[in-house]
Design an enzyme around this catalytic site. Sequence first.
Site, PDB file in Angstrom:
ATOM      1  N   HIS A   1      -8.600  40.080  70.567  1.00  0.00           N
ATOM      2  CA  HIS A   1      -9.640  40.938  69.923  1.00  0.00           C
ATOM      3  C   HIS A   1     -10.991  40.155  70.168  1.00  0.00           C
ATOM      4  CE1 HIS A   1     -12.606  42.009  66.024  1.00  0.00           C
ATOM      5  NE2 HIS A   1     -11.735  42.502  65.400  1.00  0.00           N
TER       6      HIS A   1
ATOM      7  N   LEU B   1     -10.491  35.159  63.148  1.00  0.00           N
ATOM      8  CA  LEU B   1     -11.324  36.320  63.673  1.00  0.00           C
ATOM      9  C   LEU B   1     -12.053  36.351  63.373  1.00  0.00           C
ATOM     10  CD1 LEU B   1     -11.025  39.379  64.654  1.00  0.00           C
ATOM     11  CD2 LEU B   1     -10.379  39.550  62.229  1.00  0.00           C
TER      12      LEU B   1
ATOM     13  N   ARG C   1      -5.545  49.294  70.637  1.00  0.00           N
ATOM     14  CA  ARG C   1      -5.615  49.548  69.164  1.00  0.00           C
ATOM     15  C   ARG C   1      -6.934  49.887  68.468  1.00  0.00           C
ATOM     16  NH1 ARG C   1      -6.128  47.413  64.351  1.00  0.00           N
ATOM     17  NH2 ARG C   1      -5.840  45.105  64.881  1.00  0.00           N
TER      18      ARG C   1
ATOM     19  N   GLU D   1     -15.030  42.709  63.369  1.00  0.00           N
ATOM     20  CA  GLU D   1     -15.787  43.809  63.912  1.00  0.00           C
ATOM     21  C   GLU D   1     -16.847  44.681  62.910  1.00  0.00           C
ATOM     22  OE1 GLU D   1     -13.421  45.652  67.274  1.00  0.00           O
ATOM     23  OE2 GLU D   1     -13.964  47.969  65.888  1.00  0.00           O
TER      24      GLU D   1
ATOM     25  N   ARG E   1     -12.186  47.519  71.548  1.00  0.00           N
ATOM     26  CA  ARG E   1     -11.488  45.781  71.354  1.00  0.00           C
ATOM     27  C   ARG E   1     -11.600  45.207  73.426  1.00  0.00           C
ATOM     28  NH1 ARG E   1      -8.904  45.046  65.856  1.00  0.00           N
ATOM     29  NH2 ARG E   1     -10.864  45.196  64.515  1.00  0.00           N
TER      30      ARG E   1
ATOM     31  N   HIS F   1      -4.702  38.593  69.069  1.00  0.00           N
ATOM     32  CA  HIS F   1      -5.131  39.383  68.068  1.00  0.00           C
ATOM     33  C   HIS F   1      -3.927  39.874  67.506  1.00  0.00           C
ATOM     34  CE1 HIS F   1      -6.982  40.380  64.045  1.00  0.00           C
ATOM     35  NE2 HIS F   1      -7.098  41.144  64.864  1.00  0.00           N
TER      36      HIS F   1
ATOM     37  N   PHE G   1     -16.896  51.370  62.976  1.00  0.00           N
ATOM     38  CA  PHE G   1     -15.603  50.313  63.425  1.00  0.00           C
ATOM     39  C   PHE G   1     -15.603  50.571  64.874  1.00  0.00           C
ATOM     40  CE2 PHE G   1     -13.236  46.898  62.698  1.00  0.00           C
ATOM     41  CZ  PHE G   1     -13.528  46.516  61.277  1.00  0.00           C
TER      42      PHE G   1
ATOM     43  N   GLN H   1      -3.428  42.630  72.320  1.00  0.00           N
ATOM     44  CA  GLN H   1      -4.526  42.987  72.028  1.00  0.00           C
ATOM     45  C   GLN H   1      -5.679  42.039  72.239  1.00  0.00           C
ATOM     46  OE1 GLN H   1      -6.828  44.966  68.262  1.00  0.00           O
ATOM     47  NE2 GLN H   1      -6.889  46.386  70.187  1.00  0.00           N
TER      48      GLN H   1
END
Lengths: 234, 598
Positions: free
Chosen positions: B238, B248, B411, B251, B282, B369, B116, B236
């Site tokens: 994304h 979404l 994050r 990832e 991100r 996000h 990730f 954030q």
Amino acid sequence: MEVKVKILRFNPEADKRPHYQTFCVDAEPTDRVLDLLEKIKGYQDGSLAFRRSCAHGICGSDAMRINGMNRLACKTLVKDLGRGTIVVEPLLGLPLIKDLIVDMDPFFEHYESVMPYLVNDEPPPLKERLQSPEERARFDDTTKCILCAACTTACPSFWSNGRYVGPAAIVNAHRFIFDSRDRAAAERLRILSNQFGVYRCHTIFNCTLACPREIQITKAIGEVKKAIATGSLE
Amino acid sequence: MRVHQFDVVVVGAGGAGLMAALYASKKATTAVVSKLYPSRSHTGTAQGGIGAALGNLEEDHPEWHAFDTVKGSDYLGDQDAIEFMCSEAVRAVYELEHMGLPFSRTPDGRIDQRPFGGHTNNITGKPVRRSCYAADRTGHMILQTLYQQCIKNNVTFFNEFQVLDLILVNGVAQGIVAIELATGEIHVFHANAVILATGGHGRIWKITSNAYAMTGDGIAIALRRGIPAEDMEFFQFHPTGIYKLGILITEGVRGEGGVLINGQGERFMERYAPRVKDLASRDVVSRAMYLELREGRGVDGKDYLHLDVRPETVNKFAALDGRTRPDGSPYRVTTEELLAKLPDIIDFCRTYLGIDPIQQPIPVQPTAHYAMGGIPTNRFGEVVIDEKNRVLPGLYAAGETACVSVHGANRLGTNSLLDLIVFGKYAGLSAAEYACQTQFQTLPKDVADFALEQLDSLRRCKGEGERASTIAEEMREVMMEHVGVFRTAEGMEQALKKLRELKERYRNLKLDDCGKVFNTELLNAWELGNLLDLALVTTASALARKESRGAHAREDYPKRDDKNWLKHTLAWLKENGEVKLRYKPVVITKYPPKERSY
């Protein structure tokens, strides 16, 4: 393009019985039915009541009848409904509260009645309990359930007797009955073999057609029936 | 008005709320008050996984996870809390497994793990397999598992109850005021401990992955009671939301080998993050995408890029990168593997775009996000209300509503689910322990008045005025344009002006529904008030921070400035709409701030 949306309305504080109301909405072919409902509520009639949250088919809030079929409003696109008026009505078989909102409590009570949780009182290992990919795959399909109630409220057996636990509860029982880590399959099978359990299912397949997650519900119910009949999970 | 009494009341039934309720209810009478049925909570939409250094497939350590999180946070995360979270992560994942969570498995039956963004082997700098997952519906499985455990443990739920106010008596939390959607009746939950776990507020922005319900209710009611919000400028975006819809795309798609491609067919992340490329953090990827679009390298001249996960593309770039499987063999994927690992993503693309990602690339753009900021807490979930971290007795917060801060300025993927589980648990434990040794105070007679006034002021406007949806639309537009991925003083000043105008117009709404039963129009309008307040606090905090750090990228201050800005923002919202800002230091243990590159 302009789309006609005919909605079954019911205001418990004013109406004696439900009635239809038609709205004209400007829409794109790729709009979700939920987008149309939002446009109506936002710009034409703020009193229209419906549930929604994630808007992409995961939270299970907006199951309703769209052109006579149980679907999620957020997973149904205008272009897939053909030309003509789109008819939107609340789910059948659960008490109507207001417009497209029905009372979900009976549905969740059935869900809770089948022990929808892992039971295993053996002390767990320090790390994970082992489970092979094949064992994991055995119940994969029924882990997808989002508890939207589209299946249960499409079932004629449930319409005729609301005490039937319904397909969604059986799907969630299946998810644990066939989980190699669980130890309460016998108990769940006993619950589901009573007069309001699996034998109310007459393999009509409405549930499978209604499921927005494409779970093979009738097959899962069949597997539970077979486990009860044979006393084996093989 | 009805009054209930519990030791602990949890507001919100997502991952953090349910985990808190599970632990609090072992010791104390506990009620969960949620505006949604628990299974509808937004935790359920999380896809790619929960981070924990189990090391099931390759070498990994909680210390590496902690360093990656600190670096991901652009050094704004509090390192004591981060170290705590990452060391608790391993136990938390095993606990979820023991509760029944159906993780995807390795051939030998252990929990499978995937790479990730921002998670690395700290020696080689290459991506590490740390995300524990259940296909691409990990959040769904976490939410279901926790809800199931709450049923098993007879937790008391008040479903479809909207929180409206926080009750403070003599500076101590004493419960909440809520409205029952089905009846319109006001309920007072008198409790010695309140845990706010109401999730984020991504509905401020036009393109968002967030559910309609994500309106920041917990932060808003706390602000109105004089509690500050921390680091609200850090929100954030994304990188991979479905074009125009914002839905979404995990990832995990890039974890499985998917790559971002611009309009010229180039894998542009090689230029921005030479080592980890598409698996950079991100904020880095979202900025790179904006820059590509600005340079005119969008697909077909439009404002989107392609996320390509076709097996031939994945295999081509895996070969170029020299990517291998844990056994050392070359990494190659088949259609069947992708179908098994990403079924929901494929379903979303088929449903909403009419394309099959196995055969066509997915049009994507960054989507609002996740709130790194929120109600300030310490690592026990206790809400702290000033620069000296003074605790407000009886008040707790956990999950996206809270700011511990473990995410700092940005994050890492998989750390939000981890945050919910770890800090939900500790908030539940702390709240129960505190509540059981505390005496109930007498509630004032007018305890529900502030909540009722807020609703009445909205109701009164029937007949004239404007629709809430117009105001909401304008708010989302202005926030997207000026308080999005890139920011300038000029743009944010315009946004502030606009938000103040919208707040003024909000005082004169037109509502059609004057009923009591499921008056969702009234409650949506109340939620819009929360969003406007949070948009204001976000913009004021962002305008004041004259540097670029993590998700807060200022074109007029493009560099990180540790000398002046290595500190957390605390923002208070005054009754007249003014935002008061103060700052508190970042906790640094063993990772001194360094330049951040991927």
